[in-house]
Design a protein around this motif. Structure first.
Motif, PDB file in Angstrom:
ATOM      1  N   THR A 229       0.838  -1.203   0.000  1.00 22.66           N
ATOM      2  CA  THR A 229       0.000   0.000   0.000  1.00 22.66           C
ATOM      3  C   THR A 229       0.875   1.256   0.000  1.00 22.66           C
ATOM      4  O   THR A 229       1.797   1.394   0.789  1.00 22.66           O
ATOM      5  CB  THR A 229      -0.902   0.056   1.251  1.00 22.66           C
ATOM      6  OG1 THR A 229      -0.073   0.056   2.411  1.00 22.66           O
ATOM      7  CG2 THR A 229      -1.828  -1.125   1.305  1.00 22.66           C
ATOM      8  N   ALA A 230       0.553   2.178  -0.884  1.00 21.83           N
ATOM      9  CA  ALA A 230       1.317   3.415  -1.041  1.00 21.83           C
ATOM     10  C   ALA A 230       1.159   4.310   0.186  1.00 21.83           C
ATOM     11  O   ALA A 230       0.154   4.224   0.906  1.00 21.83           O
ATOM     12  CB  ALA A 230       0.840   4.160  -2.277  1.00 21.83           C
ATOM     13  N   PRO A 231       2.143   5.201   0.390  1.00 24.50           N
ATOM     14  CA  PRO A 231       2.065   6.099   1.552  1.00 24.50           C
ATOM     15  C   PRO A 231       0.723   6.831   1.687  1.00 24.50           C
ATOM     16  O   PRO A 231       0.149   6.893   2.778  1.00 24.50           O
ATOM     17  CB  PRO A 231       3.200   7.094   1.294  1.00 24.50           C
ATOM     18  CG  PRO A 231       4.155   6.381   0.398  1.00 24.50           C
ATOM     19  CD  PRO A 231       3.360   5.411  -0.416  1.00 24.50           C
ATOM     20  N   SER A 232       0.225   7.369   0.581  1.00 24.48           N
ATOM     21  CA  SER A 232      -0.949   8.251   0.672  1.00 24.48           C
ATOM     22  C   SER A 232      -2.271   7.535   0.878  1.00 24.48           C
ATOM     23  O   SER A 232      -3.265   8.190   1.195  1.00 24.48           O
ATOM     24  CB  SER A 232      -1.072   9.076  -0.608  1.00 24.48           C
ATOM     25  OG  SER A 232       0.067   9.843  -0.773  1.00 24.48           O
ATOM     26  N   SER A 298      11.935  10.077 -10.130  1.00 29.65           N
ATOM     27  CA  SER A 298      11.258   9.263 -11.149  1.00 29.65           C
ATOM     28  C   SER A 298      10.133   8.410 -10.568  1.00 29.65           C
ATOM     29  O   SER A 298       9.722   7.434 -11.181  1.00 29.65           O
ATOM     30  CB  SER A 298      12.294   8.343 -11.801  1.00 29.65           C
ATOM     31  OG  SER A 298      12.926   7.553 -10.797  1.00 29.65           O
ATOM     32  N   CYS A 299       9.619   8.781  -9.394  1.00 32.91           N
ATOM     33  CA  CYS A 299       8.625   7.868  -8.800  1.00 32.91           C
ATOM     34  C   CYS A 299       7.203   8.092  -9.277  1.00 32.91           C
ATOM     35  O   CYS A 299       6.356   7.233  -9.111  1.00 32.91           O
ATOM     36  CB  CYS A 299       8.685   7.882  -7.283  1.00 32.91           C
ATOM     37  SG  CYS A 299       9.157   9.416  -6.552  1.00 32.91           S
ATOM     38  N   SER A 300       6.931   9.229  -9.884  1.00 33.07           N
ATOM     39  CA  SER A 300       5.559   9.541 -10.296  1.00 33.07           C
ATOM     40  C   SER A 300       5.386   9.190 -11.780  1.00 33.07           C
ATOM     41  O   SER A 300       5.937   9.866 -12.653  1.00 33.07           O
ATOM     42  CB  SER A 300       5.316  11.034 -10.059  1.00 33.07           C
ATOM     43  OG  SER A 300       4.197  11.483 -10.767  1.00 33.07           O
ATOM     44  N   VAL A 352      -1.773  -1.047  -4.018  1.00 29.72           N
ATOM     45  CA  VAL A 352      -2.877  -0.101  -3.814  1.00 29.72           C
ATOM     46  C   VAL A 352      -2.270   1.296  -3.833  1.00 29.72           C
ATOM     47  O   VAL A 352      -1.385   1.602  -3.031  1.00 29.72           O
ATOM     48  CB  VAL A 352      -3.597  -0.326  -2.473  1.00 29.72           C
ATOM     49  CG1 VAL A 352      -4.828   0.575  -2.400  1.00 29.72           C
ATOM     50  CG2 VAL A 352      -3.977  -1.781  -2.284  1.00 29.72           C
ATOM     51  N   MET A 353      -2.728   2.105  -4.747  1.00 28.95           N
ATOM     52  CA  MET A 353      -2.085   3.381  -5.032  1.00 28.95           C
ATOM     53  C   MET A 353      -3.124   4.506  -5.059  1.00 28.95           C
ATOM     54  O   MET A 353      -4.275   4.278  -5.448  1.00 28.95           O
ATOM     55  CB  MET A 353      -1.406   3.304  -6.411  1.00 28.95           C
ATOM     56  CG  MET A 353      -0.266   2.301  -6.480  1.00 28.95           C
ATOM     57  SD  MET A 353       1.231   2.960  -5.712  1.00 28.95           S
ATOM     58  CE  MET A 353       1.845   1.510  -4.846  1.00 28.95           C
ATOM     59  N   PRO A 354      -2.707   5.717  -4.718  1.00 30.23           N
ATOM     60  CA  PRO A 354      -3.628   6.863  -4.829  1.00 30.23           C
ATOM     61  C   PRO A 354      -3.651   7.387  -6.264  1.00 30.23           C
ATOM     62  O   PRO A 354      -4.048   8.510  -6.499  1.00 30.23           O
ATOM     63  CB  PRO A 354      -2.975   7.887  -3.909  1.00 30.23           C
ATOM     64  CG  PRO A 354      -1.518   7.595  -4.042  1.00 30.23           C
ATOM     65  CD  PRO A 354      -1.395   6.111  -4.178  1.00 30.23           C
ATOM     66  N   CYS A 355      -3.232   6.566  -7.185  1.00 27.93           N
ATOM     67  CA  CYS A 355      -2.784   7.011  -8.498  1.00 27.93           C
ATOM     68  C   CYS A 355      -3.422   6.152  -9.583  1.00 27.93           C
ATOM     69  O   CYS A 355      -3.560   4.937  -9.405  1.00 27.93           O
ATOM     70  CB  CYS A 355      -1.266   6.807  -8.517  1.00 27.93           C
ATOM     71  SG  CYS A 355      -0.434   7.154 -10.053  1.00 27.93           S
ATOM     72  N   ALA A 357      -2.082   6.496 -12.833  1.00 25.54           N
ATOM     73  CA  ALA A 357      -0.961   6.261 -13.751  1.00 25.54           C
ATOM     74  C   ALA A 357      -0.182   4.998 -13.375  1.00 25.54           C
ATOM     75  O   ALA A 357       0.531   4.433 -14.204  1.00 25.54           O
ATOM     76  CB  ALA A 357      -0.031   7.471 -13.766  1.00 25.54           C
ATOM     77  N   LYS A 358      -0.330   4.551 -12.134  1.00 23.66           N
ATOM     78  CA  LYS A 358       0.356   3.310 -11.720  1.00 23.66           C
ATOM     79  C   LYS A 358      -0.173   2.123 -12.521  1.00 23.66           C
ATOM     80  O   LYS A 358       0.527   1.129 -12.699  1.00 23.66           O
ATOM     81  CB  LYS A 358       0.166   3.077 -10.221  1.00 23.66           C
ATOM     82  CG  LYS A 358       0.855   4.121  -9.343  1.00 23.66           C
ATOM     83  CD  LYS A 358       2.343   3.891  -9.253  1.00 23.66           C
ATOM     84  CE  LYS A 358       3.037   4.989  -8.476  1.00 23.66           C
ATOM     85  NZ  LYS A 358       4.506   4.922  -8.606  1.00 23.66           N
ATOM     86  N   LYS A 359      -1.425   2.217 -12.999  1.00 24.79           N
ATOM     87  CA  LYS A 359      -1.975   1.132 -13.828  1.00 24.79           C
ATOM     88  C   LYS A 359      -1.233   1.070 -15.161  1.00 24.79           C
ATOM     89  O   LYS A 359      -1.075   0.012 -15.753  1.00 24.79           O
ATOM     90  CB  LYS A 359      -3.471   1.363 -14.101  1.00 24.79           C
ATOM     91  CG  LYS A 359      -4.370   1.189 -12.879  1.00 24.79           C
ATOM     92  CD  LYS A 359      -5.815   1.481 -13.255  1.00 24.79           C
ATOM     93  CE  LYS A 359      -6.739   1.491 -12.066  1.00 24.79           C
ATOM     94  NZ  LYS A 359      -7.049   0.167 -11.510  1.00 24.79           N
ATOM     95  N   GLY A 502       1.058  16.443  -4.760  1.00 22.87           N
ATOM     96  CA  GLY A 502       1.657  15.107  -4.622  1.00 22.87           C
ATOM     97  C   GLY A 502       0.588  14.030  -4.551  1.00 22.87           C
ATOM     98  O   GLY A 502      -0.598  14.273  -4.813  1.00 22.87           O
ATOM     99  N   CYS A 503       1.037  12.820  -4.158  1.00 20.01           N
ATOM    100  CA  CYS A 503       0.142  11.646  -4.218  1.00 20.01           C
ATOM    101  C   CYS A 503      -1.077  11.758  -3.316  1.00 20.01           C
ATOM    102  O   CYS A 503      -2.085  11.115  -3.574  1.00 20.01           O
ATOM    103  CB  CYS A 503       0.895  10.399  -3.815  1.00 20.01           C
ATOM    104  SG  CYS A 503       2.188   9.984  -4.947  1.00 20.01           S
ATOM    105  N   VAL A 504      -0.991  12.532  -2.229  1.00 20.90           N
ATOM    106  CA  VAL A 504      -2.173  12.655  -1.363  1.00 20.90           C
ATOM    107  C   VAL A 504      -3.375  13.147  -2.153  1.00 20.90           C
ATOM    108  O   VAL A 504      -4.517  12.868  -1.809  1.00 20.90           O
ATOM    109  CB  VAL A 504      -1.929  13.589  -0.142  1.00 20.90           C
ATOM    110  CG1 VAL A 504      -1.079  12.910   0.898  1.00 20.90           C
ATOM    111  CG2 VAL A 504      -1.352  14.929  -0.572  1.00 20.90           C
TER     112      VAL A 504
HETATM  113 FE1  HC1 Z   1       3.103   7.843  -4.444  1.00 24.02          FE
HETATM  114 FE2  HC1 Z   1       5.347   6.678  -4.453  1.00 24.02          FE
HETATM  115  S1  HC1 Z   1       4.803   8.405  -3.105  1.00 24.02           S
HETATM  116  S2  HC1 Z   1       4.485   7.775  -6.273  1.00 24.02           S
HETATM  117  O1  HC1 Z   1       3.154   9.558  -4.651  1.00 24.02           O
HETATM  118  O2  HC1 Z   1       7.085   7.334  -4.832  1.00 24.02           O
HETATM  119  O3  HC1 Z   1       1.075   6.707  -6.218  1.00 24.02           O
HETATM  120  O4  HC1 Z   1       1.471   7.697  -1.959  1.00 24.02           O
HETATM  121  O5  HC1 Z   1       3.222   4.952  -3.791  1.00 24.02           O
HETATM  122  O6  HC1 Z   1       5.729   4.209  -6.253  1.00 24.02           O
HETATM  123  O7  HC1 Z   1       6.274   5.195  -2.008  1.00 24.02           O
HETATM  124  C1  HC1 Z   1       1.731   7.213  -5.488  1.00 24.02           C
HETATM  125  C2  HC1 Z   1       1.950   7.776  -2.932  1.00 24.02           C
HETATM  126  C3  HC1 Z   1       3.610   5.984  -4.093  1.00 24.02           C
HETATM  127  C4  HC1 Z   1       5.630   5.106  -5.517  1.00 24.02           C
HETATM  128  C5  HC1 Z   1       5.960   5.742  -2.952  1.00 24.02           C
END
Ligand code: HC1
Length: 574
Positions: A229-232, A298-300, A352-355, A357-359, A502-504
């Motif tokens: 699970t992602a931070p956010s 390069s994480c996003s 599990v991502m707040p995102c 684009a991860k797909k 950011g990801c939040v």
């Molecule tokens: Fe993110 Fe990341 S912080 S990109 O914002 O670098 O999605 O939360 O998971 O991969 O750790 C998103 C968030 C996440 C990655 C990390």
């Protein structure tokens, strides 16, 4: 201040306020649909119309400024009738599959129909439109049959992200939101950020849903299903279960995932610490050995795709580090699989991502350290909420539980990745200690905190001025990159996140209705969860994470080693 009357009440509001803002100050709610503060102030949907004494026509409260002595009425029978008619007209050409609609329960159109007593009868006989679903993009579906032409998505894509791959096509009754030449979204230079989904008031835009595939994998006895699970996610998921915005649900989330049936419940934060080890090493290497600077994070994946499409000449600035999501997947199917004696082909790696684009990111080339994809399924925070509900779990009644070992152990540096400036701060905590060989007295790099779109700071480290910058939201990224390209700025290190804040505030986070979003600091409130989480952690520097130290000892050797490069780094296309 300006003094006026609203519904007979004396109201005082700052000069320059709109009627909508002044009414809000007085505790009077005026409904809106198309209005998004600062980016979509077009007064088009006619839901916020009000009466102004002496004015010939009804005016749109979202754009009409207040004047001294003005008398405003917001809820007369005439206005209520007008709003009902607007809603009836919208419904007359709207796909009303509300029972199964992904937005049922939090659709802004549905909510207004309920408030104004507009049922789903067909009010107006006549022609209706029918559109095919656009499923060409990796991350989302566009269903124009549910679009109300509010243009919130268009404004967000163009103004917040500076991309503009969708707009209004045709005219009059034939008006529809789409791409140029009615191309599929997947054929345009959309970067998959999902910010359009985040602001859509209805079910017209939604992520591709993989909830059922996960349940099927869990039910398959031959599969070993692991989740990260992602931070956010911990900062947003609670909103789906009625908790106030800004509630940290990390413990309940871990408990829920265990009950859903995952074989291991791990944390992307573990891999965020790993990313810092690799990225700080890369930064120091580029600084010492004359490599390409500034180094850019390069994480996003939305940002990466943006860089590849719009700034192809700058891809050599990108860190070669895979994102934490992908590093996690890579270590899961190599290190962890070897340690546990599990065939990587049997592992289903779920994130599990707040995102959104991860797909897209999971399908990029060169993201398969064990010869199989590092991550198999990426779902959003919203899909996780569906997964929990479909699994019959009473989220609010769960105890707080911990992530599993070893890939669930993380530091405060990792959790702040989800807020703009967090990756920078995490990297500085490690890079400064490595450069100086001394322990930092203060771990809080507050100059790079906060939700502004672009931030800059300079730090004197071991006699060298280290210049850094942080941008979130792709329009802000463009501004910053143009400064670098023109030679106006000479940073060493830049953090860029595709989504504003950011990801939040990612495109996969719980949707926040316009009337809340317009008056709430969503990004700041969610980010505070991550900073509080960081402050409460016993270990707050990535290089002190015991599980990461062990990973290097047992498997990778040194940060930046050959093995680390083979598994944890990638390349980009121009
Ligand atoms: Fe993110 Fe990341 S912080 S990109 O914002 O670098 O999605 O939360 O998971 O991969 O750790 C998103 C968030 C996440 C990655 C990390």
């Amino acid at each position: 201040n300006i003094n006026l009357k609203i519904n007979g009440l004396d109201v005082s509001a700052p000069a320059g306020s709109t009627i909508l803002e002044a009414a809000r100050l007085a505790g009077i709610k005026i409904p809106t649909l198309c209005f998004l503060k600062e980016i979509n102030e077009i007064g088009a949907c006619r839901m916020c119309i009000v009466e102004v004494k002496g004015a010939r026509n009804l005016v749109a409260a979202c754009v009409h400024p207040i004047n001294e002595g003005m008398e405003v009425y917001t809820n007369t029978p005439q206005l209520i009738a007008s709003r009902r008619r607007t809603l009836q007209l919208l419904l007359s050409n709207h796909d009303q599959q509300c029972l199964s609609c992904v937005r049922s329960g939090d659709c802004e159109l549905q909510q207004l129909c309920k408030e104004y007593g507009v049922d789903d009868a067909h009010y107006y006989e006549g022609e209706t439109t029918h559109y095919e679903l656009d499923e060409t993009a990796a991350h989302m579906v566009r269903d124009n049959n549910k679009c109300i032409l509010c243009r919130r998505c268009v404004a967000t894509c163009e103004k917040t992200q500076g991309i503009g791959v969708i707009g209004a096509n045709n005219r009059g009754f034939d008006t529809m939101i789409g791409s140029a030449f009615e191309m599929g979204l997947g054929d345009t230079s959309c970067v998959s950020c999902g910010q359009c989904i985040a602001v859509c008031p209805t079910g017209a835009l939604y992520e591709k849903d993989y909830t059922q595939q996960i349940l099927d994998a869990i039910a398959d006895p031959d599969k070993y299903v692991v989740v990260q699970t992602a931070p956010s996610v911990r900062a947003g998921l609670g909103e789906e279960f009625g908790y106030p915005m800004g509630t940290d649900v990390e413990g309940k989330m871990a408990a829920a995932l265990r009950r859903v049936g995952f074989d291991k419940v791990f944390d992307t934060d573990w891999a965020a610490d790993l990313t810092i080890m690799e990225e700080a090493t890369e930064l120091l290497d580029r600084v010492k050995n004359g490599g390409v600077l500034p180094l850019i994070t390069s994480c996003s994946p939305g940002w990466i795709k943006y860089c590849e499409h719009y700034f192809p000449d700058m891809t050599e600035h990108l860190s070669s580090c895979k994102s934490p999501q992908q590093m996690f997947g890579a270590m899961l199917k190599t290190y962890f699989a070897e340690k546990e004696g599990i065939d990587p082909k049997k592992i289903v790696s779920v994130s599990v991502m707040p995102c959104t684009a991860k797909k897209f990111e999971i399908g990029r080339d060169d993201q398969d350290a064990a010869g199989v994809p590092d991550v198999d399924i990426a779902i959003t925070t919203r899909e996780l909420a569906r997964l929990i509900k479909r699994s019959g779990i009473e989220f609010t009644m769960l105890p707080d539980e911990k992530f599993d070992d070893p890939m669930g152990e993380s530091t405060g540096a990792a959790v702040i990745f989800g807020a703009t400036g967090g990756v920078m701060e995490a990297a500085l905590r490690t890079a400064v200690e490595v450069l100086t060989g001394e322990e930092l007295a203060n771990l809080d790099f507050t100059d790079v905190r906060g939700t502004e779109g672009v931030k800059e700071a300079s730090y004197n480290v071991a006699g060298m001025d280290v210049k850094v910058a942080v941008a979130s939201g792709l329009n802000n990224a463009r501004t910053l990159l143009n400064k670098v390209k023109s030679g106006e700025a000479d940073y060493h290190f830049i953090e860029i996140m595709g989504c504003p804040g950011g990801c939040v505030n990612g495109g996969g986070q719980p949707q926040v209705s316009g009337d809340v979003r317009n008056f709430t600091d969503v990004r700041g409130i969610r980010a505070s969860v991550l900073y509080n989480n960081d402050a409460a952690k016993p270990i707050r520097k990535s290089h002190e994470n015991p599980a990461i130290k062990k990973l290097y000892e047992e498997y990778l050797g040194e940060p930046g080693s050959h093995k680390a490069h083979e598994t944890l780094h990638t390349s980009y296309v121009k």
